[in-house]
Design a protein around this motif. Structure first.
Motif, PDB file in Angstrom:
ATOM      1  N   TYR A 251       0.825  -1.195   0.000  1.00 29.89           N
ATOM      2  CA  TYR A 251       0.000   0.000   0.000  1.00 29.89           C
ATOM      3  C   TYR A 251       0.869   1.259   0.000  1.00 29.89           C
ATOM      4  CZ  TYR A 251      -3.813  -3.119   1.335  1.00 29.89           C
ATOM      5  OH  TYR A 251      -4.739  -4.124   1.366  1.00 29.89           O
ATOM      6  N   LYS A 253       0.789   5.405   1.106  1.00 29.76           N
ATOM      7  CA  LYS A 253       0.140   6.236   2.118  1.00 29.76           C
ATOM      8  C   LYS A 253      -0.136   7.616   1.518  1.00 29.76           C
ATOM      9  CE  LYS A 253       1.850   5.893   6.184  1.00 29.76           C
ATOM     10  NZ  LYS A 253       2.743   6.089   7.370  1.00 29.76           N
ATOM     11  N   SER A 254      -1.385   7.979   1.495  1.00 30.76           N
ATOM     12  CA  SER A 254      -1.748   9.296   0.968  1.00 30.76           C
ATOM     13  C   SER A 254      -1.772  10.300   2.119  1.00 30.76           C
ATOM     14  CB  SER A 254      -3.116   9.239   0.279  1.00 30.76           C
ATOM     15  OG  SER A 254      -4.110   8.886   1.214  1.00 30.76           O
ATOM     16  N   GLU A 262      -4.962   7.777   4.991  1.00 30.53           N
ATOM     17  CA  GLU A 262      -5.620   6.967   3.965  1.00 30.53           C
ATOM     18  C   GLU A 262      -4.556   6.192   3.190  1.00 30.53           C
ATOM     19  OE1 GLU A 262      -8.851   6.602   3.394  1.00 30.53           O
ATOM     20  OE2 GLU A 262      -9.396   7.935   5.043  1.00 30.53           O
ATOM     21  N   TYR A 264      -3.734   3.494  -0.233  1.00 29.43           N
ATOM     22  CA  TYR A 264      -4.197   3.007  -1.532  1.00 29.43           C
ATOM     23  C   TYR A 264      -3.276   1.868  -1.967  1.00 29.43           C
ATOM     24  CZ  TYR A 264      -0.270   5.663  -3.466  1.00 29.43           C
ATOM     25  OH  TYR A 264       0.984   6.138  -3.739  1.00 29.43           O
ATOM     26  N   VAL A 265      -3.774   1.006  -2.851  1.00 28.54           N
ATOM     27  CA  VAL A 265      -2.982  -0.141  -3.317  1.00 28.54           C
ATOM     28  C   VAL A 265      -1.955   0.336  -4.327  1.00 28.54           C
ATOM     29  CG1 VAL A 265      -3.030  -2.357  -4.496  1.00 28.54           C
ATOM     30  CG2 VAL A 265      -4.881  -1.751  -2.928  1.00 28.54           C
ATOM     31  N   ARG A 266      -0.708   0.249  -3.955  1.00 28.21           N
ATOM     32  CA  ARG A 266       0.378   0.623  -4.863  1.00 28.21           C
ATOM     33  C   ARG A 266       0.744  -0.551  -5.776  1.00 28.21           C
ATOM     34  NH1 ARG A 266       5.654   2.435  -1.885  1.00 28.21           N
ATOM     35  NH2 ARG A 266       4.392   4.296  -1.520  1.00 28.21           N
TER      36      ARG A 266
END
Length: 660
Positions: A251, A253-254, A262, A264-266
């Motif tokens: 993931y 990190k935003s 939050e 997201y899938v990297r």
């Protein structure tokens, strides 16, 4: 980290209050464990693991993980003393894994400690990149406790070190703690879930004996029963409670949104089966070798001309199969990929099983025969996991081809194993067929193997004399052909070895075989015999043992309770036919009783039939297993069947001398 350990220790204290408290600190052992003489839940156990704790901490920044392990074992019987000699394996090539911070000691029943020094640990290099840390604990006696701990750094974040809760001796308490940063998303695979029964929230009964608790990043088991490598099972590790971690996603990190981080899938790490098939088809050491003719040009040009006169696809495939089986020597390796270009492998005339089968696949496709690679796990390698696209579960490759509209398994490597019969070790129920988007799981099923052993005999001077005819099909025929072809077994020497287990006074003659090289036909062997020790003369009575041979001379299922499934590699039928001419001066005094037994769900049967008339006695014994796998819960039924069969094999015919 400290909070987690504190909570874990508090939980441990209360959870173990039902039995003797385990003190986790190094060298501090509960006095009750020092005095322990037997483990009450398994009094036959030679030793018991008192405490087995580990932690795995994955680090995204260092691209590595740290595995820490602390174990304490109580030695209960003299047979357990060799458990003080320990070898810790790790993959040392390119520093992929490294064991460090080792310490070990033995503790005598009176509490005296014998710690090892740094010089007592030895590192040993082995083939294939593996190394071992070896050490032996001193001053061991019945009642001693051995204790060791170490840490291991590993570079593989995708598949972390697996943890076994279960071993060949009972385990009082086992625990694994798992730590990973939020950017690493792991899935865990718990093996043994089929033996769990829910007791409460996150708590389960294991085999109705032990107990499992699963909570966030903490996995614990109590009172884990021993499991052993038993007859007719696949990999021993398949039947040990264990847990594996597989990296699924990485993931990113935003920025914080509303004060909350939050993610997201990297990157998705676990491929889909479709993605994996696409990668394999374009892999130089796999797909390129059978899909691009330049990599197998020499193989194709050498073999295809041999098939020009063959009229059917099956005959063409047979020519290719036989050529490779008889001209390429197997180097002892299985595998999935080629080590180099197939043309170069072909020139060397020695290859792995995968290279042989990829050559076969390339030639079949050049002949415009529909054929695909099949990937599976050998029986000793472990169970397959169709739910997850994990490539490491495979270690064997063979071929499925459509020959004259019939799907056929082809597995080159054994000159006397016919088409349609993969290597026995590859019979692990399923295989994954690689065909791009059409890739799919298929069942591996093979024809039933049959053995027929037919005896016609009479009595002469207390000797059993007569003629034997045997017929073998399937995998039994493969085995018999191998045995008969061995230089030291010519003229039926292998049958002499079998009969010698019954009698020292015997002779065999006129030994012949049929279809020794015709692999798609049944294999026959015949011989005449004379055996003394099968007949006992007691005044006016003759006691005759009618069973001259059995594939099961003893019951392979002797233990009272079994935790692993019973797993036969293939279905089989064993038939024994015995016919004895009654001597003129004798009549029947007693015959074995006919009987039969069936397994539940038509899984198999044993039938023993005895009949007679004034001239002869006829016995037919028939064992049939219609399914390959039986669950551990079915063990009593199959044990009873084999108990009955062995009992009937020991029964005798009794003849009484009469005046005529």
């Amino acid at each position: 980290m400290k909070k987690s350990l504190l909570y874990s220790s508090i939980f441990l204290f209360f959870s173990l209050s039902a039995h003797t408290q385990i003190i986790e600190d190094w060298g501090k052992v509960n006095p009750i464990h020092l005095r322990m003489e037997t483990y009450e839940k398994d009094t036959a156990a030679e030793a018991v693991i008192l405490f087995d704790a580990a932690s795995i901490a994955a680090s995204y920044e260092n691209s590595s993980y740290e595995f820490r392990h602390h174990r304490r074992i109580k030695l209960l019987k003299s047979s357990s003393l060799d458990r003080g000699t320990i070898a810790l394996p790790y993959y040392a090539k390119d520093d992929f894994e490294l064991i460090r911070n080792i310490k070990a000691q033995s503790i005598s029943p009176d509490g005296k400690r014998y710690p090892l020094e740094k010089a007592d640990f030895f590192r040993e290099k082995n083939e294939g990149g593996y190394s071992y840390v070896n050490f032996a604990l001193p001053q061991l006696e019945v009642g001693s406790i051995i204790e060791y701990e170490y840490s291991m750094r590993g570079e593989d974040l995708v598949q972390l070190k697996e943890w076994y809760f279960q071993h060949d001796i009972p385990v009082l308490y086992s625990r694994l703690q798992f730590f990973a940063p939020d950017v690493l998303g792991y899935i865990y695979l718990f093996q043994g879930s089929e033996y769990l029964r829910k007791l409460g929230k996150d708590t389960y009964s294991y085999h109705g004996v032990g107990k499992l608790k699963i909570s966030e990043k903490l996995y614990e088991m109590w009172d884990v029963p021993a499991t052993k490598d038993e007859r007719y099972m696949t990999s021993y590790n398949d039947y040990r409670a264990r847990i594996r971690f597989q990296l699924d996603k990485v993931y990113g990190k935003s920025a914080e949104i509303g004060g909350k981080e939050e993610f997201y899938v990297r990157q998705s790490v676990l491929s889909s089966w479709e993605d994996l098939a696409t990668k394999l088809k374009t892999h130089y050491n796999f797909g390129d070798q059978y899909l691009k003719k330049r990599t197998s040009k020499q193989v194709i040009e050498s073999i295809v001309p041999l098939t020009t006169r063959a009229k059917t696809q099956k005959k063409k495939a047979q020519i290719v199969y036989d050529y490779l089986a008889n001209n390429i020597e197997w180097n002892g390796y299985y595998g999935i990929f080629t080590s180099e270009n197939l043309n170069k492998v072909f020139e060397k005339k020695t290859a792995s099983r995968a290279e042989m089968n990829l050559m076969l696949l390339a030639v079949l496709r050049a002949l415009e025969i529909e054929a695909y690679p099949l990937l599976t796990s050998t029986r000793g390698h472990g169970k397959l996991i169709p739910d997850h696209a994990i490539f490491d579960q495979f270690n064997y490759m063979f071929v499925q081809a459509k020959l004259d509209d019939k799907e056929t398994f082809l597995d080159v490597g054994d000159p006397v194993r016919p088409m349609g019969y993969p290597e026995i070790d590859a019979l692990n129920y399923k295989a994954w067929l690689v065909d791009g988007k059409a890739s799919r799981w298929i069942d591996i099923s093979v024809p039933t193997t049959r053995d027929v052993f037919q005896v016609k005999c009479n009595l002469e001077d207390n000797y059993l004399k007569g003629h034997v005819k045997t017929k073998c099909t399937g995998y039994s025929a493969v085995s018999e052909r191998h045995t008969a072809a061995a230089p030291e077994q010519k003229e039926g020497a292998y049958w002499e070895e079998r009969i010698a287990t019954l009698s020292e006074d015997f002779s065999l003659s006129n030994f012949t075989t049929q279809n020794e090289q015709t692999l798609d036909q049944d294999f026959y062997a015949e011989f005449d015999f004379s055996i003394h020790d099968q007949v006992i003369n007691n005044e006016d009575m003759l006691y005759i043992s009618p069973i001259l041979h059995s594939n099961f001379s003893e019951n392979p299922f002797k233990i009272r309770k079994r935790y692993s499934d019973i797993d036969f590699p293939y279905q089989f039928i064993d038939t024994y036919l015995f016919e004895l001419a009654i001597p003129a001066a004798y009549e029947i005094e007693q015959l074995p009783a006919s009987t039969s037994i069936k397994l539940p769900n038509d899984g198999g049967r044993f039938r023993y039939t005895v009949s007679s008339d004034e001239e002869k006695i006829t016995i037919q014994s028939n064992l049939k297993l219609s399914q390959r796998q039986f669950k551990a819960a079915e063990y009593p039924s199959i044990k009873t069947l084999f108990d009955l069969m062995i009992e009937k094999q020991g029964e005798q015919i009794v003849l009484r001398k009469v005046d005529r």
